[in-house]
Design a protein around this motif. Structure first.
Motif, PDB file in Angstrom:
ATOM      1  N   ASP A 105      21.463 -55.929  89.642  1.00 18.18           N
ATOM      2  CA  ASP A 105      22.240 -55.692  88.415  1.00 18.18           C
ATOM      3  C   ASP A 105      21.372 -54.669  87.458  1.00 18.18           C
ATOM      4  OD1 ASP A 105      24.078 -57.581  89.000  1.00 18.18           O
ATOM      5  OD2 ASP A 105      23.227 -59.310  87.930  1.00 18.18           O
ATOM      6  N   ALA A 108      22.120 -51.090  88.891  1.00 21.93           N
ATOM      7  CA  ALA A 108      23.545 -50.800  88.474  1.00 21.93           C
ATOM      8  C   ALA A 108      23.592 -50.420  87.163  1.00 21.93           C
ATOM      9  CB  ALA A 108      24.477 -51.863  88.812  1.00 21.93           C
ATOM     10  N   ASN A 109      23.211 -51.146  86.071  1.00 19.60           N
ATOM     11  CA  ASN A 109      23.013 -51.002  84.924  1.00 19.60           C
ATOM     12  C   ASN A 109      22.213 -49.641  84.550  1.00 19.60           C
ATOM     13  OD1 ASN A 109      24.367 -52.900  83.876  1.00 19.60           O
ATOM     14  ND2 ASN A 109      22.521 -54.317  83.611  1.00 19.60           N
ATOM     15  N   ARG A 111      22.027 -46.989  86.704  1.00 21.20           N
ATOM     16  CA  ARG A 111      22.759 -45.999  87.225  1.00 21.20           C
ATOM     17  C   ARG A 111      23.832 -45.663  86.184  1.00 21.20           C
ATOM     18  NH1 ARG A 111      24.652 -47.806  92.572  1.00 21.20           N
ATOM     19  NH2 ARG A 111      23.032 -49.142  92.280  1.00 21.20           N
ATOM     20  N   HIS A 112      24.366 -46.801  85.426  1.00 18.90           N
ATOM     21  CA  HIS A 112      25.492 -46.663  84.568  1.00 18.90           C
ATOM     22  C   HIS A 112      24.929 -46.012  83.245  1.00 18.90           C
ATOM     23  CE1 HIS A 112      28.905 -47.564  82.396  1.00 18.90           C
ATOM     24  NE2 HIS A 112      28.462 -48.097  81.379  1.00 18.90           N
ATOM     25  N   MET A 113      23.691 -45.944  83.075  1.00 15.80           N
ATOM     26  CA  MET A 113      23.136 -45.390  81.624  1.00 15.80           C
ATOM     27  C   MET A 113      22.843 -44.242  81.678  1.00 15.80           C
ATOM     28  SD  MET A 113      21.121 -48.789  79.904  1.00 15.80           S
ATOM     29  CE  MET A 113      21.112 -47.790  78.188  1.00 15.80           C
ATOM     30  N   GLY A 115      24.197 -42.203  83.793  1.00 15.83           N
ATOM     31  CA  GLY A 115      25.542 -41.428  84.285  1.00 15.83           C
ATOM     32  C   GLY A 115      25.255 -40.706  85.773  1.00 15.83           C
ATOM     33  N   THR A 118      27.880 -43.163  91.279  1.00 10.48           N
ATOM     34  CA  THR A 118      27.615 -44.747  92.168  1.00 10.48           C
ATOM     35  C   THR A 118      28.245 -44.543  93.510  1.00 10.48           C
ATOM     36  OG1 THR A 118      29.749 -45.890  91.498  1.00 10.48           O
ATOM     37  CG2 THR A 118      27.643 -46.202  90.264  1.00 10.48           C
TER      38      THR A 118
END
Length: 119
Positions: A105, A108-109, A111-113, A115, A118
């Motif tokens: 998690d 994943a967070n 990578r999401h922040m 940009g 994925t």
């Protein structure tokens, strides 16, 4: 395949038993086979700590749990059971998906922040 898996497990179990017998000097089957009610609880806690549904999660959970258990027994004298109980509560409350789930998690967070795409 089942027989081959059973044989591989038996080899590792035999090696562990040989090491235990050499280390302890005496083996009583009643103490090892029926270690008590807490033994089953510890196995579940190890799996939860590492992360259920993963291959390496329970291995990591077992290593960390045994490390903390030995530290508690070394430094907390008669309070080791209380400390283990507090540790179990903290594991269930803070890491419900285990360490591996938390790492998944977290990455994943992250990578999401940032940009990043994925895969």
């Amino acid at each position: 395949y089942k027989i081959l898996a059973w044989c591989v497990c038996a080899v590792f179990l035999g090696m562990a038993g040989a090491l235990t017998g050499n280390l302890v000097g005496f083996i009583d089957p009643r103490e090892l086979a029926f270690a008590g009610a807490t033994f089953g609880v510890w196995m579940v806690v190890m799996a939860i700590l590492g992360g259920k549904g993963t291959l390496w999660g329970p291995v990591i959970g077992a290593a960390l749990f045994h490390l903390t258990q030995e530290l508690f027994w070394t430094y907390l004298l008669n309070w080791q059971r209380v400390a283990l109980g507090v540790l179990i509560v903290l594991i269930v409350v803070l890491f419900p998906t285990g360490i591996m789930g938390w790492l998944r998690d977290y990455s994943a967070n992250r990578r999401h922040m940032t940009g990043s795409p994925t895969s």
